[in-house]
Design a protein around this motif. Structure first.
Motif, PDB file in Angstrom:
ATOM      1  N   VAL A  71     -31.922 -19.509  88.767  1.00  0.00           N
ATOM      2  CA  VAL A  71     -32.590 -19.960  87.550  1.00  0.00           C
ATOM      3  C   VAL A  71     -32.404 -21.528  87.228  1.00  0.00           C
ATOM      4  CG1 VAL A  71     -33.175 -19.982  85.267  1.00  0.00           C
ATOM      5  CG2 VAL A  71     -32.700 -17.854  86.394  1.00  0.00           C
ATOM      6  N   LEU A  72     -33.550 -22.565  87.432  1.00  0.00           N
ATOM      7  CA  LEU A  72     -33.343 -23.909  86.832  1.00  0.00           C
ATOM      8  C   LEU A  72     -33.197 -23.852  85.279  1.00  0.00           C
ATOM      9  CD1 LEU A  72     -36.286 -25.384  89.414  1.00  0.00           C
ATOM     10  CD2 LEU A  72     -33.651 -25.808  89.374  1.00  0.00           C
ATOM     11  N   VAL A  73     -32.019 -24.655  84.921  1.00  0.00           N
ATOM     12  CA  VAL A  73     -31.774 -24.547  83.446  1.00  0.00           C
ATOM     13  C   VAL A  73     -31.595 -26.047  83.150  1.00  0.00           C
ATOM     14  CG1 VAL A  73     -29.709 -24.297  81.871  1.00  0.00           C
ATOM     15  CG2 VAL A  73     -30.108 -22.676  83.821  1.00  0.00           C
ATOM     16  N   ASP A  74     -32.409 -26.185  81.958  1.00  0.00           N
ATOM     17  CA  ASP A  74     -32.518 -27.357  81.415  1.00  0.00           C
ATOM     18  C   ASP A  74     -31.051 -27.646  80.558  1.00  0.00           C
ATOM     19  OD1 ASP A  74     -33.002 -29.624  79.377  1.00  0.00           O
ATOM     20  OD2 ASP A  74     -35.459 -28.999  79.687  1.00  0.00           O
ATOM     21  N   LYS A  75     -30.397 -28.618  80.901  1.00  0.00           N
ATOM     22  CA  LYS A  75     -29.238 -29.112  80.295  1.00  0.00           C
ATOM     23  C   LYS A  75     -29.385 -29.465  78.912  1.00  0.00           C
ATOM     24  CE  LYS A  75     -27.299 -31.277  84.422  1.00  0.00           C
ATOM     25  NZ  LYS A  75     -26.887 -32.740  84.936  1.00  0.00           N
ATOM     26  N   ASN A  76     -30.500 -29.953  78.254  1.00  0.00           N
ATOM     27  CA  ASN A  76     -30.744 -30.196  77.016  1.00  0.00           C
ATOM     28  C   ASN A  76     -30.957 -29.063  76.025  1.00  0.00           C
ATOM     29  OD1 ASN A  76     -30.598 -33.092  77.546  1.00  0.00           O
ATOM     30  ND2 ASN A  76     -32.949 -33.000  78.010  1.00  0.00           N
ATOM     31  N   THR A  77     -31.669 -28.033  76.665  1.00  0.00           N
ATOM     32  CA  THR A  77     -31.734 -26.820  75.845  1.00  0.00           C
ATOM     33  C   THR A  77     -31.136 -25.778  76.027  1.00  0.00           C
ATOM     34  OG1 THR A  77     -33.526 -26.005  77.408  1.00  0.00           O
ATOM     35  CG2 THR A  77     -34.469 -27.531  75.725  1.00  0.00           C
ATOM     36  N   LYS A  78     -30.681 -25.892  77.245  1.00  0.00           N
ATOM     37  CA  LYS A  78     -29.414 -24.691  77.775  1.00  0.00           C
ATOM     38  C   LYS A  78     -30.166 -23.330  78.198  1.00  0.00           C
ATOM     39  CE  LYS A  78     -25.983 -27.454  76.433  1.00  0.00           C
ATOM     40  NZ  LYS A  78     -25.466 -28.001  77.663  1.00  0.00           N
ATOM     41  N   ASN A  79     -31.376 -23.342  78.161  1.00  0.00           N
ATOM     42  CA  ASN A  79     -32.282 -22.462  78.690  1.00  0.00           C
ATOM     43  C   ASN A  79     -33.129 -22.702  79.774  1.00  0.00           C
ATOM     44  OD1 ASN A  79     -32.091 -21.090  76.233  1.00  0.00           O
ATOM     45  ND2 ASN A  79     -33.402 -22.116  75.026  1.00  0.00           N
ATOM     46  N   ARG A  80     -33.851 -21.845  80.394  1.00  0.00           N
ATOM     47  CA  ARG A  80     -34.577 -21.978  81.975  1.00  0.00           C
ATOM     48  C   ARG A  80     -35.559 -23.016  81.468  1.00  0.00           C
ATOM     49  NH1 ARG A  80     -38.282 -17.574  85.213  1.00  0.00           N
ATOM     50  NH2 ARG A  80     -38.539 -18.935  86.936  1.00  0.00           N
ATOM     51  N   LEU A  81     -35.888 -23.780  82.386  1.00  0.00           N
ATOM     52  CA  LEU A  81     -36.626 -25.098  82.585  1.00  0.00           C
ATOM     53  C   LEU A  81     -37.982 -24.262  82.274  1.00  0.00           C
ATOM     54  CD1 LEU A  81     -37.613 -27.987  83.304  1.00  0.00           C
ATOM     55  CD2 LEU A  81     -38.199 -26.982  85.538  1.00  0.00           C
ATOM     56  N   PHE A  82     -38.883 -25.194  81.226  1.00  0.00           N
ATOM     57  CA  PHE A  82     -40.379 -24.918  80.972  1.00  0.00           C
ATOM     58  C   PHE A  82     -41.216 -26.161  81.516  1.00  0.00           C
ATOM     59  CE2 PHE A  82     -43.840 -25.594  78.292  1.00  0.00           C
ATOM     60  CZ  PHE A  82     -44.578 -24.537  78.480  1.00  0.00           C
ATOM     61  N   ASN A  98     -34.711 -34.118  87.554  1.00  0.00           N
ATOM     62  CA  ASN A  98     -33.638 -33.442  88.393  1.00  0.00           C
ATOM     63  C   ASN A  98     -32.292 -33.555  87.633  1.00  0.00           C
ATOM     64  OD1 ASN A  98     -34.868 -32.126  90.840  1.00  0.00           O
ATOM     65  ND2 ASN A  98     -35.760 -33.963  90.698  1.00  0.00           N
ATOM     66  N   SER A  99     -32.060 -35.006  87.101  1.00  0.00           N
ATOM     67  CA  SER A  99     -30.786 -35.162  86.558  1.00  0.00           C
ATOM     68  C   SER A  99     -30.511 -34.441  85.294  1.00  0.00           C
ATOM     69  CB  SER A  99     -31.049 -36.818  86.136  1.00  0.00           C
ATOM     70  OG  SER A  99     -32.021 -36.997  85.016  1.00  0.00           O
ATOM     71  N   ARG A 100     -31.523 -33.844  84.797  1.00  0.00           N
ATOM     72  CA  ARG A 100     -31.184 -33.019  83.459  1.00  0.00           C
ATOM     73  C   ARG A 100     -31.428 -31.438  83.855  1.00  0.00           C
ATOM     74  NH1 ARG A 100     -35.894 -31.174  80.523  1.00  0.00           N
ATOM     75  NH2 ARG A 100     -37.533 -32.294  80.856  1.00  0.00           N
ATOM     76  N   LEU A 101     -31.350 -31.348  85.290  1.00  0.00           N
ATOM     77  CA  LEU A 101     -31.356 -29.747  85.645  1.00  0.00           C
ATOM     78  C   LEU A 101     -30.056 -29.310  86.303  1.00  0.00           C
ATOM     79  CD1 LEU A 101     -35.065 -29.486  87.131  1.00  0.00           C
ATOM     80  CD2 LEU A 101     -34.248 -28.816  84.668  1.00  0.00           C
ATOM     81  N   THR A 102     -29.891 -28.132  85.940  1.00  0.00           N
ATOM     82  CA  THR A 102     -28.438 -27.406  86.702  1.00  0.00           C
ATOM     83  C   THR A 102     -29.338 -26.077  87.506  1.00  0.00           C
ATOM     84  OG1 THR A 102     -28.042 -26.138  84.770  1.00  0.00           O
ATOM     85  CG2 THR A 102     -26.832 -28.260  85.448  1.00  0.00           C
ATOM     86  N   PHE A 103     -28.538 -25.779  88.390  1.00  0.00           N
ATOM     87  CA  PHE A 103     -29.196 -24.525  89.022  1.00  0.00           C
ATOM     88  C   PHE A 103     -28.066 -23.216  89.017  1.00  0.00           C
ATOM     89  CE2 PHE A 103     -29.811 -21.865  92.635  1.00  0.00           C
ATOM     90  CZ  PHE A 103     -31.466 -21.411  92.439  1.00  0.00           C
ATOM     91  N   SER A 104     -28.546 -22.198  88.078  1.00  0.00           N
ATOM     92  CA  SER A 104     -27.518 -21.206  88.210  1.00  0.00           C
ATOM     93  C   SER A 104     -27.940 -20.200  88.990  1.00  0.00           C
ATOM     94  CB  SER A 104     -27.813 -20.637  86.739  1.00  0.00           C
ATOM     95  OG  SER A 104     -26.912 -19.366  86.895  1.00  0.00           O
ATOM     96  N   SER A 105     -27.236 -19.896  90.242  1.00  0.00           N
ATOM     97  CA  SER A 105     -27.340 -19.030  91.435  1.00  0.00           C
ATOM     98  C   SER A 105     -26.834 -17.585  90.882  1.00  0.00           C
ATOM     99  CB  SER A 105     -26.952 -19.475  92.532  1.00  0.00           C
ATOM    100  OG  SER A 105     -25.473 -19.646  92.499  1.00  0.00           O
TER     101      SER A 105
END
Length: 297
Positions: A71-82, A98-105
């Motif tokens: 899941v691609l996670v938005d660092k600002n919202t802590k939720n899945r990218l929208f 991409n700089s504000r995204l993390t990827f949870s595998s």
């Protein structure tokens, strides 16, 4: 017998269009639809983007190409990218998003079990006596990865199985590039990563991090599908001191090229103006990822 008549215009014109042939018995839907007016299909846009991405890096030595579901996670919202889009899309690797995204595998235990059942079923189907296609193989392994800090700020991974270092089990892994793909119609996104795995000498001293991998590996033609439970010991030396792991078990699914040399060979064919199968290989790679993502719901 069907009746055909020629529809013409009595008006004399210098530039006339071809006359229209009308067949009174022509079915509404032809028995076979051609792929397009030109007889073929265009290269899928997503496949072309992935192909260009891999083409850029495949010439490096000791390459590893893998795709992880997650899941691609938005660092600002802590939720899945929208994103306001309705279908799968590649995020431009040069975009600041991409700089504000993390990827949870990490996936859920239920998803892990579901993928295990799906892959086991497919393994059985492809190994049936009367099956005509390519057969899958399967192996279940339990390995331990230990990580050692080395000079220059690098980190060496040592992989052992039953106490013995496995073949190509001492490497320094460094990431070259990521390509994030957002899939709003399914529960999982995916990330394609190109790494360099440089062979190293067996390090000495104390490792600073450890993980235990219980892995089921399925191979099909030129790809490997690794379904893994990763356990981090309750206390492990991280950043020079013992810390308790935040989560005992994680669950991962990744698709990897068995040997990226197959892509390099096709790139060389393309550069020498010879017939090549680069796009075809990448399309099958993407097909495998997309079908597994869709199975996740």
């Amino acid at each position: 017998m069907s009746r055909k008549r020629l529809r013409t215009d009595d008006t004399d014109q210098t530039n006339q269009t071809p006359p229209e042939v009308v067949n009174d018995s022509m079915p509404l839907l032809p028995r076979r639809l051609e792929l397009s007016i030109f007889g073929g299909r265009p290269v899928n846009d997503l496949v072309k983007v992935v192909s260009d991405f891999l083409y850029k890096y495949i010439n490096e030595p000791n390459i590893e190409i893998e795709a992880k579901l997650g899941v691609l996670v938005d660092k600002n919202t802590k939720n899945r990218l929208f994103l306001p889009i309705a279908c799968e899309a590649v995020i431009d690797p040069n975009d600041s998003l991409n700089s504000r995204l993390t990827f949870s595998s990490d996936m859920t235990l239920e998803q892990h079990k579901s993928f295990n059942e799906i892959l086991n079923k497919r393994f059985s189907e492809t190994n049936a006596r009367n099956y005509q296609g390519a057969r899958m193989t399967y192996i279940h392994t339990k390995d331990t990865d230990r990580f050692y800090n080395i000079e220059r700020g690098g980190r060496v991974r040592v992989t052992t199985r039953e106490g013995q270092v496995i073949e190509n089990g001492v490497v320094e892994k460094s990431r070259l590039a990521n390509l994030n793909i957002f899939s709003p119609r399914t529960r999982l996104d995916y990330r394609i990563t190109v790494n360099i795995e440089t062979p190293r000498e067996l390090p000495t001293g104390r490792h600073h991090y450890e993980r235990i991998k219980d892995r089921m590996s399925y191979t099909h033609q030129i790809f490997k599908f690794d379904l893994t439970q990763v356990k981090i010991p309750e206390t492990t030396n991280m950043s020079g001191r013992d810390q308790r792991s935040n989560k005992e078990l994680t669950h991962e699914l990744e698709i990897e090229f068995l040997d990226p040399q197959v892509l390099l060979t096709e790139r060389q064919n393309f550069e020498k103006k010879r017939p090549d199968r680069f796009i075809e290989i990448v399309e099958v790679f993407v097909n495998n990822i997309q079908q597994l993502v869709q199975y996740a719901g």
